[in-house]
Write a protein that holds these residues in place. Structure first.
Motif, PDB file in Angstrom:
ATOM      1  N   MET A   1       0.730  -1.183  -0.069  1.00 17.11           N
ATOM      2  CA  MET A   1       0.093  -0.062  -0.061  1.00 17.11           C
ATOM      3  C   MET A   1       1.029   1.179   0.042  1.00 17.11           C
ATOM      4  N   CYS A   2       0.601   2.016  -0.771  1.00 15.40           N
ATOM      5  CA  CYS A   2       1.319   3.530  -0.828  1.00 15.40           C
ATOM      6  C   CYS A   2       0.975   4.472   0.118  1.00 15.40           C
ATOM      7  N   LYS A   3       2.130   4.923   0.785  1.00 15.24           N
ATOM      8  CA  LYS A   3       2.096   5.950   1.800  1.00 15.24           C
ATOM      9  C   LYS A   3       2.461   7.085   1.065  1.00 15.24           C
ATOM     10  N   THR A   4       1.317   8.100   0.683  1.00 13.46           N
ATOM     11  CA  THR A   4       1.457   9.160   0.245  1.00 13.46           C
ATOM     12  C   THR A   4       1.949  10.321   1.050  1.00 13.46           C
ATOM     13  N   LEU A   5       2.940  11.217   0.639  1.00 13.55           N
ATOM     14  CA  LEU A   5       3.216  12.292   1.300  1.00 13.55           C
ATOM     15  C   LEU A   5       3.200  13.578   0.507  1.00 13.55           C
ATOM     16  N   VAL A   6       2.391  14.518   0.892  1.00 14.63           N
ATOM     17  CA  VAL A   6       2.160  15.799  -0.069  1.00 14.63           C
ATOM     18  C   VAL A   6       3.282  16.695   0.395  1.00 14.63           C
ATOM     19  N   LEU A   7       4.224  17.150  -0.606  1.00 15.82           N
ATOM     20  CA  LEU A   7       5.299  17.814  -0.522  1.00 15.82           C
ATOM     21  C   LEU A   7       5.119  19.319  -0.826  1.00 15.82           C
ATOM     22  N   ALA A   8       4.222  19.700  -1.890  1.00 11.57           N
ATOM     23  CA  ALA A   8       4.073  21.043  -2.008  1.00 11.57           C
ATOM     24  C   ALA A   8       2.605  20.899  -2.710  1.00 11.57           C
ATOM     25  N   GLN A   9       1.892  22.116  -2.381  1.00  9.94           N
ATOM     26  CA  GLN A   9       0.122  22.064  -2.927  1.00  9.94           C
ATOM     27  C   GLN A   9      -0.341  23.546  -3.040  1.00  9.94           C
ATOM     28  N   ASN A  10      -1.071  23.641  -4.002  1.00 11.66           N
ATOM     29  CA  ASN A  10      -1.907  24.835  -3.986  1.00 11.66           C
ATOM     30  C   ASN A  10      -3.090  24.451  -4.802  1.00 11.66           C
ATOM     31  N   GLU A  11      -4.097  25.440  -5.144  1.00  6.19           N
ATOM     32  CA  GLU A  11      -5.357  25.033  -5.807  1.00  6.19           C
ATOM     33  C   GLU A  11      -5.057  24.699  -7.302  1.00  6.19           C
ATOM     34  N   ASN A  12      -3.969  24.646  -7.962  1.00  5.54           N
ATOM     35  CA  ASN A  12      -3.549  24.135  -9.099  1.00  5.54           C
ATOM     36  C   ASN A  12      -2.705  23.045  -9.398  1.00  5.54           C
ATOM     37  N   ILE A  13      -1.779  22.819  -8.393  1.00  6.86           N
ATOM     38  CA  ILE A  13      -0.816  21.930  -8.326  1.00  6.86           C
ATOM     39  C   ILE A  13      -0.575  21.161  -7.141  1.00  6.86           C
ATOM     40  N   THR A  14      -0.433  19.793  -7.065  1.00  6.29           N
ATOM     41  CA  THR A  14      -0.019  18.937  -6.115  1.00  6.29           C
ATOM     42  C   THR A  14       1.074  18.223  -6.313  1.00  6.29           C
ATOM     43  N   ILE A  15       2.094  18.104  -5.567  1.00  9.48           N
ATOM     44  CA  ILE A  15       3.412  17.475  -5.822  1.00  9.48           C
ATOM     45  C   ILE A  15       3.321  16.465  -4.533  1.00  9.48           C
ATOM     46  N   ALA A  16       3.391  15.177  -4.762  1.00 10.14           N
ATOM     47  CA  ALA A  16       3.096  14.180  -3.765  1.00 10.14           C
ATOM     48  C   ALA A  16       4.319  12.991  -4.068  1.00 10.14           C
ATOM     49  N   GLN A  17       4.612  12.560  -3.005  1.00 13.35           N
ATOM     50  CA  GLN A  17       5.616  11.228  -3.184  1.00 13.35           C
ATOM     51  C   GLN A  17       5.144  10.183  -2.310  1.00 13.35           C
ATOM     52  N   CYS A  18       5.581   8.880  -3.119  1.00 18.40           N
ATOM     53  CA  CYS A  18       4.945   7.692  -2.291  1.00 18.40           C
ATOM     54  C   CYS A  18       6.446   7.163  -1.922  1.00 18.40           C
ATOM     55  N   THR A  19       6.627   7.199  -0.614  1.00 19.92           N
ATOM     56  CA  THR A  19       7.697   6.574  -0.094  1.00 19.92           C
ATOM     57  C   THR A  19       8.145   5.265  -0.248  1.00 19.92           C
ATOM     58  N   ASN A  20       7.127   4.437  -0.426  1.00 26.45           N
ATOM     59  CA  ASN A  20       7.250   2.959  -0.565  1.00 26.45           C
ATOM     60  C   ASN A  20       7.872   2.484  -1.971  1.00 26.45           C
ATOM     61  N   CYS A  21       7.170   3.098  -2.866  1.00 27.84           N
ATOM     62  CA  CYS A  21       7.448   2.847  -4.363  1.00 27.84           C
ATOM     63  C   CYS A  21       8.460   3.777  -4.783  1.00 27.84           C
ATOM     64  N   LYS A  22       8.916   4.970  -4.033  1.00 25.79           N
ATOM     65  CA  LYS A  22       9.863   5.900  -4.511  1.00 25.79           C
ATOM     66  C   LYS A  22       9.510   6.413  -5.783  1.00 25.79           C
ATOM     67  N   ILE A  23       8.109   6.932  -6.058  1.00 25.86           N
ATOM     68  CA  ILE A  23       7.652   7.761  -7.138  1.00 25.86           C
ATOM     69  C   ILE A  23       7.150   8.957  -6.677  1.00 25.86           C
ATOM     70  N   LEU A  24       7.418  10.081  -7.419  1.00 27.34           N
ATOM     71  CA  LEU A  24       6.883  11.365  -7.096  1.00 27.34           C
ATOM     72  C   LEU A  24       5.939  11.704  -8.392  1.00 27.34           C
ATOM     73  N   ASN A  25       4.774  12.114  -7.778  1.00 28.50           N
ATOM     74  CA  ASN A  25       3.603  12.542  -8.661  1.00 28.50           C
ATOM     75  C   ASN A  25       3.576  14.003  -8.836  1.00 28.50           C
ATOM     76  N   ILE A  26       3.328  14.627  -9.868  1.00 27.21           N
ATOM     77  CA  ILE A  26       2.853  16.046 -10.058  1.00 27.21           C
ATOM     78  C   ILE A  26       1.458  15.968 -10.653  1.00 27.21           C
ATOM     79  N   TRP A  27       0.434  16.529 -10.047  1.00 24.31           N
ATOM     80  CA  TRP A  27      -0.745  16.436 -10.628  1.00 24.31           C
ATOM     81  C   TRP A  27      -0.943  18.118 -10.855  1.00 24.31           C
ATOM     82  N   ARG A  28      -1.441  18.435 -12.308  1.00 26.06           N
ATOM     83  CA  ARG A  28      -1.553  19.611 -12.822  1.00 26.06           C
ATOM     84  C   ARG A  28      -2.725  19.686 -13.798  1.00 26.06           C
ATOM     85  N   SER A  29      -3.473  20.508 -13.795  1.00 26.06           N
ATOM     86  CA  SER A  29      -4.550  20.762 -14.656  1.00 26.06           C
ATOM     87  C   SER A  29      -4.851  19.448 -15.675  1.00 26.06           C
ATOM     88  N   GLY A  30      -5.174  18.401 -15.266  1.00 26.99           N
ATOM     89  CA  GLY A  30      -5.533  17.327 -16.089  1.00 26.99           C
ATOM     90  C   GLY A  30      -4.348  16.580 -16.311  1.00 26.99           C
TER      91      GLY A  30
END
Length: 106
Positions: free
Chosen positions: A1-30
């Motif tokens: 199971m992924c343990k997600t940690l939000v590193l930076a966020q505002n109304e348009n962008i969320t940057i989060a990492q999964c410490t278990n699978c060592k993946i970083l996700n940038i969520w932005r406008s679709g």
């Protein structure tokens, strides 16, 4: 199971990492961009010093944008001046918070 940690966020962008699978996700406008920790660092370093005005293009409606190519020739990222500034502020914040998290948990 992924343990997600939000590193930076505002109304348009969320940057989060999964410490278990060592993946970083940038969520932005679709768009969801996935990076390994190393890939994120390389992407951030390669793009952080790019000046908006040096890469300026115009959309068909005349709005000034920057277009960043991706490894997929048919997919590009498009930023207005404000989106560009905001994107790099959040990447800088996420990079900093990732280092803090590593220091605290190692």
């Amino acid at each position: 199971m992924c343990k997600t940690l939000v590193l930076a966020q505002n109304e348009n962008i969320t940057i989060a990492q999964c410490t278990n699978c060592k993946i970083l996700n940038i969520w932005r406008s679709g768009v969801l961009m996935n990076f390994s920790f190393k890939q994120f660092h390389v992407f951030y370093k390669a793009t952080e010093r790019l000046e908006f005005d040096n890469y300026l293009e115009n959309r068909p409606d005349g709005k000034e944008v920057v277009i960043l190519s991706t490894p997929f020739p048919d997919i590009s990222l498009v930023f207005t001046r404000e989106e560009w500034r905001e994107f790099f502020e959040k990447m800088e914040e996420a990079s900093y918070m990732q280092r803090v998290y590593e220091l605290v948990h190692n």
